[in-house]
Scaffold this motif. Sequence first.
Motif, PDB file in Angstrom:
ATOM      1  N   CYS A   1      17.937  34.177  -9.524  1.00 47.67           N
ATOM      2  CA  CYS A   1      18.621  33.753 -10.742  1.00 47.67           C
ATOM      3  C   CYS A   1      17.688  33.844 -11.945  1.00 47.67           C
ATOM      4  N   ALA A   2      18.285  34.023 -13.114  1.00 53.76           N
ATOM      5  CA  ALA A   2      17.521  33.990 -14.361  1.00 53.76           C
ATOM      6  C   ALA A   2      17.469  32.555 -14.878  1.00 53.76           C
ATOM      7  N   PRO A   3      16.511  32.247 -15.727  1.00 53.14           N
ATOM      8  CA  PRO A   3      16.494  30.918 -16.354  1.00 53.14           C
ATOM      9  C   PRO A   3      17.690  30.765 -17.292  1.00 53.14           C
ATOM     10  N   LEU A   4      18.170  29.542 -17.399  1.00 52.95           N
ATOM     11  CA  LEU A   4      19.271  29.280 -18.329  1.00 52.95           C
ATOM     12  C   LEU A   4      18.751  29.139 -19.757  1.00 52.95           C
ATOM     13  N   GLY A   5      17.612  28.490 -19.914  1.00 55.20           N
ATOM     14  CA  GLY A   5      17.069  28.281 -21.263  1.00 55.20           C
ATOM     15  C   GLY A   5      15.603  27.923 -21.198  1.00 55.20           C
ATOM     16  N   MET A   6      15.056  27.517 -22.333  1.00 54.84           N
ATOM     17  CA  MET A   6      13.639  27.152 -22.403  1.00 54.84           C
ATOM     18  C   MET A   6      13.514  25.743 -22.960  1.00 54.84           C
ATOM     19  N   GLU A   7      12.562  24.999 -22.448  1.00 54.25           N
ATOM     20  CA  GLU A   7      12.237  23.694 -23.028  1.00 54.25           C
ATOM     21  C   GLU A   7      10.731  23.510 -22.970  1.00 54.25           C
ATOM     22  N   ASP A   8      10.135  23.172 -24.105  1.00 55.43           N
ATOM     23  CA  ASP A   8       8.682  23.022 -24.175  1.00 55.43           C
ATOM     24  C   ASP A   8       7.982  24.239 -23.588  1.00 55.43           C
TER      25      ASP A   8
ATOM     26  N   ASP B   1       0.824  -1.217   0.000  1.00 59.33           N
ATOM     27  CA  ASP B   1       0.000   0.000   0.000  1.00 59.33           C
ATOM     28  C   ASP B   1       0.855   1.263   0.000  1.00 59.33           C
ATOM     29  N   LEU B   2       2.012   1.198  -0.650  1.00 57.14           N
ATOM     30  CA  LEU B   2       2.870   2.375  -0.736  1.00 57.14           C
ATOM     31  C   LEU B   2       2.584   3.103  -2.051  1.00 57.14           C
ATOM     32  N   ALA B   3       2.027   4.298  -1.957  1.00 59.97           N
ATOM     33  CA  ALA B   3       1.839   5.111  -3.159  1.00 59.97           C
ATOM     34  C   ALA B   3       3.176   5.728  -3.557  1.00 59.97           C
ATOM     35  N   ILE B   4       3.413   5.837  -4.865  1.00 55.88           N
ATOM     36  CA  ILE B   4       4.631   6.494  -5.370  1.00 55.88           C
ATOM     37  C   ILE B   4       4.185   7.666  -6.240  1.00 55.88           C
ATOM     38  N   TYR B   5       4.782   8.814  -5.982  1.00 51.18           N
ATOM     39  CA  TYR B   5       4.441  10.037  -6.720  1.00 51.18           C
ATOM     40  C   TYR B   5       5.732  10.651  -7.224  1.00 51.18           C
ATOM     41  N   CYS B   6       5.739  11.098  -8.473  1.00 51.48           N
ATOM     42  CA  CYS B   6       6.953  11.641  -9.062  1.00 51.48           C
ATOM     43  C   CYS B   6       6.765  13.091  -9.488  1.00 51.48           C
ATOM     44  N   ALA B   7       7.741  13.942  -9.157  1.00 51.68           N
ATOM     45  CA  ALA B   7       7.776  15.333  -9.653  1.00 51.68           C
ATOM     46  C   ALA B   7       9.138  15.523 -10.301  1.00 51.68           C
ATOM     47  N   HIS B   8       9.167  15.542 -11.612  1.00 55.01           N
ATOM     48  CA  HIS B   8      10.434  15.492 -12.333  1.00 55.01           C
ATOM     49  C   HIS B   8      10.712  16.841 -13.016  1.00 55.01           C
ATOM     50  N   THR B   9      10.449  16.932 -14.313  1.00 55.21           N
ATOM     51  CA  THR B   9      10.750  18.218 -14.957  1.00 55.21           C
ATOM     52  C   THR B   9       9.853  19.334 -14.431  1.00 55.21           C
ATOM     53  N   ASN B  10       8.680  18.980 -13.918  1.00 50.16           N
ATOM     54  CA  ASN B  10       7.854  20.017 -13.294  1.00 50.16           C
ATOM     55  C   ASN B  10       8.502  20.525 -12.009  1.00 50.16           C
ATOM     56  N   ALA B  11       9.273  19.682 -11.317  1.00 47.93           N
ATOM     57  CA  ALA B  11      10.012  20.163 -10.141  1.00 47.93           C
ATOM     58  C   ALA B  11      11.297  20.869 -10.560  1.00 47.93           C
ATOM     59  N   ASP B  12      11.855  20.466 -11.690  1.00 47.18           N
ATOM     60  CA  ASP B  12      13.063  21.152 -12.181  1.00 47.18           C
ATOM     61  C   ASP B  12      12.786  22.628 -12.435  1.00 47.18           C
ATOM     62  N   ILE B  13      11.626  22.905 -13.035  1.00 50.08           N
ATOM     63  CA  ILE B  13      11.375  24.279 -13.465  1.00 50.08           C
ATOM     64  C   ILE B  13      10.613  25.077 -12.414  1.00 50.08           C
ATOM     65  N   ALA B  14      10.096  24.406 -11.389  1.00 45.41           N
ATOM     66  CA  ALA B  14       9.309  25.112 -10.377  1.00 45.41           C
ATOM     67  C   ALA B  14      10.185  26.105  -9.615  1.00 45.41           C
ATOM     68  N   ARG B  15       9.519  27.088  -9.034  1.00 51.50           N
ATOM     69  CA  ARG B  15      10.207  28.046  -8.174  1.00 51.50           C
ATOM     70  C   ARG B  15       9.490  28.100  -6.841  1.00 51.50           C
ATOM     71  N   PRO B  16       9.989  27.619  -5.725  1.00 50.92           N
ATOM     72  CA  PRO B  16      11.292  26.983  -5.616  1.00 50.92           C
ATOM     73  C   PRO B  16      11.225  25.560  -6.155  1.00 50.92           C
ATOM     74  N   GLY B  17      12.366  25.113  -6.696  1.00 50.17           N
ATOM     75  CA  GLY B  17      12.408  23.772  -7.255  1.00 50.17           C
ATOM     76  C   GLY B  17      13.817  23.226  -7.234  1.00 50.17           C
ATOM     77  N   VAL B  18      14.033  22.188  -8.032  1.00 46.14           N
ATOM     78  CA  VAL B  18      15.309  21.479  -8.012  1.00 46.14           C
ATOM     79  C   VAL B  18      16.477  22.415  -8.334  1.00 46.14           C
ATOM     80  N   ASN B  19      16.302  23.238  -9.361  1.00 42.86           N
ATOM     81  CA  ASN B  19      17.417  24.076  -9.766  1.00 42.86           C
ATOM     82  C   ASN B  19      17.670  25.237  -8.805  1.00 42.86           C
ATOM     83  N   ASP B  20      16.640  25.635  -8.089  1.00 44.12           N
ATOM     84  CA  ASP B  20      16.859  26.665  -7.063  1.00 44.12           C
ATOM     85  C   ASP B  20      17.694  26.104  -5.922  1.00 44.12           C
ATOM     86  N   ALA B  21      17.411  24.859  -5.546  1.00 42.41           N
ATOM     87  CA  ALA B  21      18.208  24.255  -4.480  1.00 42.41           C
ATOM     88  C   ALA B  21      19.658  24.101  -4.923  1.00 42.41           C
TER      89      ALA B  21
END
Lengths: 292, 292, 292, 292, 292, 292
Positions: free
Chosen positions: F130-137, F99-119
């Motif tokens: 910081c400014a964004p480095l680039g754009m994807e999708d 009964d272990l639920a698994i939830y993933c936050a991947h590129t949505n966490a990468d681009i979030a503020r605060p998110g992976v890249n902010d840490a």
Amino acid sequence: MTTSAHDMSLAQVVAVLDGFYPPETAASWDQVGLVTGDPAQPVRRVHFAVDPTRAVVDEAVEAGADLLVTHHPLLLRGVHSVATTTAKGAVVTTAVVADLAIYCAHTNADIARPGVNDALAAAAGLSDDCAPLGMEDGQPIGRVGRLPEAVTLREFATRLADALPATPVGLRVAGDPSALVQTVAVMGGAGDDRFDDVRAHGADVYVTADLRHHPALEAREEAGDGPPYLIDAGHYATEHLWLAAAASRLAEALQARIVTHVSDLRTDPWDFTVGRPTPDRTPQYSRSSHES
Amino acid sequence: MTTSAHDMSLAQVVAVLDGFYPPETAASWDQVGLVTGDPAQPVRRVHFAVDPTRAVVDEAVEAGADLLVTHHPLLLRGVHSVATTTAKGAVVTTAVVADLAIYCAHTNADIARPGVNDALAAAAGLSDDCAPLGMEDGQPIGRVGRLPEAVTLREFATRLADALPATPVGLRVAGDPSALVQTVAVMGGAGDDRFDDVRAHGADVYVTADLRHHPALEAREEAGDGPPYLIDAGHYATEHLWLAAAASRLAEALQARIVTHVSDLRTDPWDFTVGRPTPDRTPQYSRSSHES
Amino acid sequence: MTTSAHDMSLAQVVAVLDGFYPPETAASWDQVGLVTGDPAQPVRRVHFAVDPTRAVVDEAVEAGADLLVTHHPLLLRGVHSVATTTAKGAVVTTAVVADLAIYCAHTNADIARPGVNDALAAAAGLSDDCAPLGMEDGQPIGRVGRLPEAVTLREFATRLADALPATPVGLRVAGDPSALVQTVAVMGGAGDDRFDDVRAHGADVYVTADLRHHPALEAREEAGDGPPYLIDAGHYATEHLWLAAAASRLAEALQARIVTHVSDLRTDPWDFTVGRPTPDRTPQYSRSSHES
Amino acid sequence: MTTSAHDMSLAQVVAVLDGFYPPETAASWDQVGLVTGDPAQPVRRVHFAVDPTRAVVDEAVEAGADLLVTHHPLLLRGVHSVATTTAKGAVVTTAVVADLAIYCAHTNADIARPGVNDALAAAAGLSDDCAPLGMEDGQPIGRVGRLPEAVTLREFATRLADALPATPVGLRVAGDPSALVQTVAVMGGAGDDRFDDVRAHGADVYVTADLRHHPALEAREEAGDGPPYLIDAGHYATEHLWLAAAASRLAEALQARIVTHVSDLRTDPWDFTVGRPTPDRTPQYSRSSHES
Amino acid sequence: MTTSAHDMSLAQVVAVLDGFYPPETAASWDQVGLVTGDPAQPVRRVHFAVDPTRAVVDEAVEAGADLLVTHHPLLLRGVHSVATTTAKGAVVTTAVVADLAIYCAHTNADIARPGVNDALAAAAGLSDDCAPLGMEDGQPIGRVGRLPEAVTLREFATRLADALPATPVGLRVAGDPSALVQTVAVMGGAGDDRFDDVRAHGADVYVTADLRHHPALEAREEAGDGPPYLIDAGHYATEHLWLAAAASRLAEALQARIVTHVSDLRTDPWDFTVGRPTPDRTPQYSRSSHES
Amino acid sequence: MTTSAHDMSLAQVVAVLDGFYPPETAASWDQVGLVTGDPAQPVRRVHFAVDPTRAVVDEAVEAGADLLVTHHPLLLRGVHSVATTTAKGAVVTTAVVADLAIYCAHTNADIARPGVNDALAAAAGLSDDCAPLGMEDGQPIGRVGRLPEAVTLREFATRLADALPATPVGLRVAGDPSALVQTVAVMGGAGDDRFDDVRAHGADVYVTADLRHHPALEAREEAGDGPPYLIDAGHYATEHLWLAAAASRLAEALQARIVTHVSDLRTDPWDFTVGRPTPDRTPQYSRSSHES
């Protein structure tokens, strides 16, 4: 779950099924074999069904089955989640929690001998030595053979209906009910991409399912009003007969160390029909019209 | 062919039809407009039919028609020959020899207002102000609306059957016949790729055609045993009602300088059905089984 | 049309042509065989032409031809309409109304022996036993052979021009007119994708057509100022010679039960040329320049 | 190489050229800008040519040029080697060893104003305010305009021939020489994919190059015997006129700190023609024929 | 450059290298052979390096080399310019100006016997008769063999490190350092797409490079905590050993008429490392955690 | 599992996480959200980890967690089976049974503020803006900012190493250790396709992971020996810091009705390194060589 020294393991049962229906003979786009389960788990009770629907999986779990063998793959398209937020995720979750292994034999069972199309050919009154209808991915698919003697299309369709599991829709037939048919082509499941093969064999009638308006009408147009006639016998019905044969064969191969069961649950989606049936055939040629 | 000064030219009639069903609103994969004919030829008699079959074209030629308007394109897939060695080549040859122009309004008629789906929505008991069911190539397709009051699924299906042209197959229904339905989605012709839209609108029942086993069963699985229920009302039947409306509209626009006729020839490919209808719904829940 | 017991049917004539130019040897992208016509119709008069243009079809109809054999397919790209609103639709309509069957032998005639390239090789002064120039879709295409003795490029081109039907453009030649050539590669029609084959065979000169600036210039650059030299002899001209050979062969095979005719209508699109011809070759090496 | 304080650097000259012909306006498939060279190298002498052939590069090197500006890219398709085993590798090697920078302005020069098509339009007698013929990758390409007064097709073609650099092939013309033309479409280089645009503008004549048999013949068939008529004026010839304009503009912008030179070397691949010219036009309508 | 009668030509040296490493055995996507140079130029001094970097080319030019043989292609992706505005353009320009030919043997050297993977296999302690690890484009790639006796993973990795050129990063190892390994798979360069082959051979350890997080972690997950273990030995390091073998072989084949040199320049991009190394292995199993 | 009235449901927790990391902001190829679990199940204990490995899932199950939040998707590529015959199937089975639920936050966490890249940016010493480095999708990815003052590359790398979780490999650095850096670009996870963005921002150093030989070497070649320098800080290490921030944020949003835990298990695949570290930087410029 308690395991006794005499239990078959899932790996052992799968090995036998893989021998009947070699996975490498499946179509390149197909997904066959184990969907859930652990090779080391014991298997004592095996259910068989055309589709791994929720009702079918619930039935198998309630009956204490360890393995469900189905014709249709549960996960033909790859999934990225088995959360219960989708029907397929709910089925997977139910099976995994209940230690129910699911195994699928699809196009590898279609082309096997004996296989799905042999069971359908037998229901159509053909003998065991039918020829393949065509080739797909290098494997022979479908069957074509000759009846011992010609019968009318209506008689043929009626006999076939008696041999197949009943559904609310019954069998749809295109052609003159009084025309005689003797050469018969069969293809379990969806077959409206095989008309070239049917014509190449000179079949009088083609038994298959999931015939859509445009392919079916174009086939009838090419045929003039003559053969090949068409029978849409239902996707579920054309593939169900194989289940009992596969169950018996598995039980025999395992010397009855397992118990098998063929589900009676109808997985055809249709529950009933309405509408005024028109008299057979006649309206096709009526020329009544109204001018506005 | 003698032409009088009062005759409409094909170009004039086509201009009116193009105004009703602008060709640029057709789907990107579709092929609409003139298939045979010369813009300068006179048009006095116009036939209407769902499909340009050989029987339909023969009927039109025998009746002396100058133009046949159909819903389905004769040459949806491009052809490299119109020799009579194929059914489509024979139809083209017959029409060209007889000076019969053929004009098709397909997805542009599906999305037009009034159009194919409005005629189907009316047959389903919906009012004129239905919302679009979804979008395709930037155009609204299908309709969704609410009945004045909820009725049982069986009652709804029966009323719909009464409003549609009769066919041997009738209407196939998936769902509990006693369930109440009020929000109705309709899509003339093949609609098994639109279940997401149907669910997004919260429809209780979806009326369409050409529903194949896998999409229909998956839709039912996602629905549990509840709505949206499904009705496969037949490809031909769901698109036929529009013909009379289009014919009247054309005659009115041309101030009766032409004579119109809606063909009664059924172009649904099925001629009859066989098979023992099972009692509605009940078998789905039977749990009888046999162990081997 | 009246049919006598002695008439050949279109099916019979097509069978002979298919024997000369088996359709299964055509390139995978090609569209050969019957474009219009009914297999049962009688054939007494057969016209031959490179292209099924409106002028060619009109000529055949006026002459009472029953069959037009062309090299180029009328409908290489599939069509969705044969209304007269396009040039190709008008050609189809004219032919169908006049009971003129159209039959095409294209890449299957290119690779046949004898075929299009054999007729071109003969015009170039090569003997019957030329080797293939290359392979396409598993079939040999083009021809390469050696002249009995070396001649200058100008002499070779002049002889070739005398053997081909005259056109306003004439033959375009790239190379030193006084260079000697003996090994000759030929490819009827457009051939600017075959330079690798030409070089692999060590050809001194390559006779083909539709040579565009970039491929031709790059081939000349790779060649330095030496061989292989290039002759663009015109698409129509390089393929026309085959017609008379095919007509004779058909008449002989059918024991003169048909009348054949090779159209003299030039279907090359160019009507005349203008422009001051510069002295051969010299300007290429001029070094006059002006500084601004 | 000695550099003086007054020399322009290659980077400076490129910046001016990029301003005339912004690289970002080139088609997506194109490859423009510097092919060889170092931004820091001095530039005193600039050559211009349509194609960077070996003869052109040799001429530039012999003349001591530092920069060669061409219309056609040397490396339109990417290369994996510049060894001298290929013609393009030999050109690159020669240029690099001689410190000759090569710069290309291709589709960005086609669409620029003033640019390649403006020079061609002027040669055709059109004024400066022509409209674009069509769009590619979001940029306007080709030109269309009206002559001050209608002239015959032959007269128009002759005047055009006088304005363009002479080549052995001259100009090929399709159409009645006595027909009047006034609306003129031009497209330097290969233009046989633009007939839809030409017809949409109602052009009487279309001046372009590299017209192949099938597109040209199909365009003539759609045109009946009427407009738009076609002139294939040669790929090299239609693009050469721009060179002098570009050279003058560069010299002016750099205040004559560089010396420019337009190459007179003809890079059209054709050296001479042979073949009996037939009388204009007449043969198209001859009906002479021989029966075998 | 002065050429003596005794000099080898580049064409002669290339013929020998092509014999060692036949270009037609390279992968379909690869680009091997001459990148710069003229077949007629003399070759007296040949340098060898893994990568044609600027530092490597400068070193070769300074040493007066005529030919640089590298493993990695300079222009794997096609280029449209060799101007010095890009690093690759600058390398090409430097080489061309200095008459330095560059020749690449990449996947053809990987699969050759003896070749890159043989040199790596020898460094791993395997004998000469290794089997291929897998197939690519119909050619055997990688090697798999057995050590004379099993050693611990740490011992194996340490011995391998001693045999390879040193780099700042060293070798990264995944697996229990005390586990015994005997069956060894090797693949010089990037190998994270070959895990299926590694498992199929039952390898205990896989030596390759450029292993990314996801493929490497998934391979470790499939392996449980057991074999195959992974060693990322560095792309440069795994391919460098081959250079000396190739140089010796070439010198021998040419009977010492050339002088060879293997560059010592490290072309691995990493210059140093920082970070606290954690104790081997132990942390993987730590269960310390903090709750917030 | 017993549920109390005060428990949060999985649906409630997912709604909060979806608010932090909106699924619609994930890249088009990504697969985020619930992988296992039932929206109605209670959630009291939530674990966080970079990768859903078997060890991580076992740890979570042993700790009685109800939900595991990971950065990397378990099923990025769709699966057709969750049988335990694959590592991913075994992980799914373990989680579902427990009964272990698994939830993933991947590129949505990468681009979030605060998110992976902010840490990651914070670990690199950058401020919050910081400014964004680039754009994807259509979403901003990566970060670029300036340090308060320039430091040497070695000092910067050492500080970064101190801020990241330790791994056996440490951080790989390309560049002169004594060079000064101030403008810093960061991209958590694999970033070797973003060098154009790094150069466009004029970054002195780029912190990312999974840098392969060819892209890294080409980036260094383009850079000459100067900036941008490269730091490969490890895929796992660059993405781990975000976990604690996400856990705190979730606990706060849910007012401590759940217990959170960040796993200390290192999911970087590497366990140890071997090999003689060479002195920093120096070998790159050594010119020792041996002639054979």
